[in-house]
Structure formats: C-alpha cells, structure tokens
Design an enzyme around this catalytic site. Structure first.
Site, PDB file in Angstrom:
ATOM      1  CG  PHE A 107     -46.677  14.788 111.300  1.00  0.00           C
ATOM      2  CD1 PHE A 107     -46.468  13.490 110.900  1.00  0.00           C
ATOM      3  CD2 PHE A 107     -46.419  15.126 112.617  1.00  0.00           C
ATOM      4  CE1 PHE A 107     -46.016  12.527 111.792  1.00  0.00           C
ATOM      5  CE2 PHE A 107     -45.963  14.170 113.523  1.00  0.00           C
ATOM      6  CZ  PHE A 107     -45.764  12.872 113.106  1.00  0.00           C
ATOM      7  CE  LYS A 108     -41.844  11.092 111.990  1.00  0.00           C
ATOM      8  NZ  LYS A 108     -42.971  10.387 111.343  1.00  0.00           N
ATOM      9  CG  ASP A 109     -41.578  18.769 106.300  1.00  0.00           C
ATOM     10  OD1 ASP A 109     -40.424  18.317 106.325  1.00  0.00           O
ATOM     11  OD2 ASP A 109     -42.349  18.623 105.326  1.00  0.00           O
TER      12      ASP A 109
END
Ligand SMILES: *Cc1c(COP(=O)(O)O)cnc(C)c1O
Length: 461
Positions: A107-109
């Site tokens: 999810f850090k994208d």
C-alpha cells in the site's frame, strides 16, 4: 490551509513549505491547524483521481497543478485498473480494500507515487535538486525507489540491511537500473541504517550543501494521500452516507490508521478504527491501558513491515488528545526520552471517544488466519493483512460493515505463505523472473562517512 507543529513552537507554514521539510524546526510534526469538512454527497461515485483531488485540495491549496499530479500518480496503468484501490467482498458485511496493486505490491505505493509527483513539481519551479536519504527494512524503500525513478531533480540513496530482507524485496529494489537510484546495502541491521540516516542529517552543513531530504512516514503528504482510500472504501462498502463502517488496519508507524482518523475528523462516518499490531505491540498496549512504552528491542516477525519500537506518527494523535497543547506534547516527549514511557490513562475517556480499538496477533494467529481466509473465501492474504483481519474480526459488530485494509500482496512473503498453505503464492504478471534480473547495489560498512562519500560521489554539492 496552515500547518502548525505538534510542539507548538514553529511558525505556521503552507503545504508547499512543509512538503520537503520533514520535522518542524522545534522537533515536532506538522498538522493542519483545522480539519476541513468533506461533502460526502458530492464525493460519492467519483473516479479515484477525482476523489483524490477533492479530498486533497483543501490540504494542498497552494498546489494548482494538483489535478495533473494526481492523474499521473493514480493512472490505471500503475495500479492495474481504474479502481486503483478496489473493494473485494469476502462475505456480506466483510470486505478487503485492495491497496496493493501498485508497482511494488504494497500500500505504500499509494502515498509514495503522489509524493514523487509533488516533489518533482515543487523542484521544477525553482530548478532545485533533492537527494533523498532513507532507510528501509523492505516496503518503504522499494515504494520510494519505484515512485522516484526517473524523476527530474531527484536522486534516491536508500540504505537497507545487507542480507536481511527477503529475496523478493531485495530484487525489487536492487534490480532498478535507473541512474537516479542508489542502493546501499549496509553490513548491519535496520536500526543501524536508521542511525546512519540520523548521523548524516545531524551534519547540518552537509545536509544543506547536498540538499538532503526524506520520504519517511511522518511526511504530511503521505498521510493525506492515504486519507483518500478511506473515502473510496467507505463508498464502495455502503449505499448511503448515513451508514457507519469500521476499518481494520495493520499498523506499525501509525501512519495508515492515523489517515483513517483524519478521514473521520473530516466527517466520514467511521465507527471503529481497529488498530492491529503484531508481537511488537506498543500501540495495542497504549489503546488498552493509556500507557505508551517504547520498546528497547524490536522483535523480528513474519510481518516485518510492522516491526517497530516506537510509532513515529503517534505524536500527531497525542497532540489532539491533549487539546492541541504543544507545551504538553513537549513535556510528554521529554518524559519519553528520559524514562522511555508516558502515561495518559487519565485521558481514558477521550481515548475511548476517538473510535480507536486495538488488538494484536502472533505468528500462529497469522498462519491460522491465512488458512481460514483461504478455506472460507478462497483468497490468499499476506501476513500483514492477516493480522488486520484477525483483530478486525475480534471487534466486528453485527450490522456494521467491516473493511479490512490489504497492505501487501502475498507474493512478497512467500516463506510465510508456504508455511501456512504449503504452496507458493501467486505472482502478478511481470514479476515472474524478478529474482533473476541483474542487481545493482553497493555494500558498505556501518559508517556515516561511507554514506557521505557515496553521496558526494554521485551528488557533488
Ligand atoms: C508499512 C506497512 C504497514 C504499517 O503501516 P503504518 O502506516 O506504518 O502503520 C503495514 N503493512 C505493510 C505491508 C506495510 O508495508
């Protein structure tokens, strides 16, 4: 929109001024001086990029280019479809919000891709350059590198613990061949990497001369970007704007779940923010007892991206708990420095009123959850997501939809999936031969001079 520091002694700033800055000069974290209200009726039904623009605009009101930046960050190409963060329904009232369809499968994208656009845009105005220096135990570094690759005016110097990441994570970072990406494999632990970043940043003249910046999770732009998918998940899980929804969030540095807290403050009807930790349970302990005790040692677990000793975004929430009193926050963090803990159990009612509940998982719990979700729903989840589901189900209430955040794809954590299910996780297209690609990195000792020398060589002042 003005931003103020949680320690109360920095002058208010605009978003454009805090974007590249990191910590406020008084050592605090920037937060908006007030949280804007969202118009739910106007937001429901929008495509992801439009939704992102509307939610983010009040926070970034001095970035006129925002629509173009958001369109590039959240292209269907980058996230495997128009939905960007699609909602999957496991059974009626139980959902998985898929946040891991970006280039590095975590999810850090979502936050990092917007940050890269914002950085490039800000730098292009002044023709300036930025040398991002970071430390990673896995997901953050690869998300940052993939988001920043090829960006004008930006170089990335990423420190990672040599031979301590998964093969997949290593390959994700080290196989990048872009000239603005520099991988430094440190012969030490993740903590050593973080200490090196601190040591380089402590050299103020070096930092200024070489335009050293950061992409860590305290950056407000990252928090704001994550607020958007709470709206997206809420709309996808409900048919009316009066219904309440609970979210379960696998947590480490308190960035993701804090974004949910901001969404709720904007008026999103969130009933419970269910915070899930692994064996490193500082945050679970706080929400159960009111005591915040940082750990001396971090336990290495099968959910490594949640292995933290202190939660860097937590200060933002504490600032609100103590009535936005910067002096009080300063005193608490002084106490934390001196004694390694502080006690806010006297504010128990306020803590209870802020929608947070919590729980933890062990390795055995995560294995059991991976098996159970697979058996019942035919879906394979990664160990971080499994932690969130385990704790989420413990706090599930009848009639309240539960949205569990998927924070990574199982392909990144093959070892645990093999242990749970006796087979390899599926790999998304394009990742089949990842570990066989040529890798590019330099091994260095735990030595700040070596880091500086590398930066000097590639980014002469
Ligand atoms: C970073 C990360 C987390 C923890 O998120 P925080 O914002 O630090 O609380 C959870 N799961 C995965 C897969 C991550 O990469």
């Amino acid at each position: 929109m003005r931003y103020v520091s949680t320690r109360g002694e920095a002058p208010p700033r605009r978003f454009g001024e805090i974007l590249l800055e990191g910590l406020a000069p008084d050592g605090g974290l920037y937060v908006p001086d007030s949280i804007p209200r969202a118009d739910l009726a106007a937001l429901r039904g929008r495509r992801y990029p439009d939704l992102a623009c509307e939610v983010l605009r009040p926070f970034m009101d001095d970035v006129p280019e925002l629509p173009a930046l958001v369109a590039r960050a959240y292209s269907a190409d980058a996230f495997g479809g128009e939905e960007v963060t699609p909602l999957a329904t496991l059974e009626p009232g139980l959902h998985l919000l898929r946040l891991s369809n970006g280039p590095t499968l975590a999810f850090k994208d979502v936050a990092m891709r917007l940050l890269a656009e914002l950085f490039e845009n800000a730098l292009s105005r002044g023709g300036a350059t930025l040398n991002i220096l970071g430390a990673t135990s896995g997901d953050t570094g690869s998300a940052a590198e993939h988001a920043m690759r090829g960006k004008r005016g930006i170089r990335v110097f990423m420190l990672s613990p040599h031979a301590r990441m998964s093969e997949f994570q290593r390959a994700q970072m080290y196989s990048l061949q872009d000239p603005n990406i520099h991988n430094l494999a440190v012969k030490g632990s993740f903590d050593d990497c973080q200490d090196l970043v601190k040591a380089v940043n402590a050299d103020a003249p070096f930092k200024r001369r070489h335009h050293i910046g950061a992409v860590n999770s305290i950056n407000w732009a990252r928090v704001a970007a994550q607020v958007v998918y709470y709206f997206k998940g809420y709309f996808a899980a409900t048919s009316s704007n009066h219904q309440e929804v609970s979210f379960a969030v696998p947590s480490g540095n308190f960035g993701n779940v804090y974004a949910g807290y901001v969404a709720r403050a904007m008026g999103l009807p969130l009933r419970r923010l269910i915070l899930a930790t692994n064996e490193n349970d500082v945050l679970d302990e706080f929400f159960r007892s009111g005591r915040y005790r940082v750990r001396r040692d971090v336990q290495a677990t099968s959910s490594p991206s949640m292995d933290i000793s202190k939660a860097s975004n937590f200060e933002r929430y504490v600032f609100d708990l103590v009535g936005r009193d910067g002096a009080r926050v300063q005193a608490l963090w002084r106490e934390l420095g001196a004694r390694g803990e502080f006690d806010l159990s006297a504010l128990g009612e306020r803590i209870a009123g802020s929608a947070f509940v919590s729980g933890r998982s062990t390795h055995a719990d995560r294995l059991a959850t991976i098996r159970e979700v697979h058996r019942r729903h035919g879906v394979v989840v990664d160990p971080h997501t499994a932690c969130g589901i385990k704790v989420g189900l413990e706090h599930r209430e009848a009639g309240v939809p539960l949205v569990c955040l998927e924070t990574a794809l199982p392909a990144k954590f093959g070892e645990t999936i093999r242990e749970a299910l006796g087979r390899e996780p599926d790999r998304p297209a394009g990742f089949e031969s990842l570990e066989r690609r040529p890798q590019c990195y330099e091994v260095i000792a735990v030595d700040a001079q070596a880091v500086k020398a590398h930066i000097l060589r590639h980014a002469p002042g």
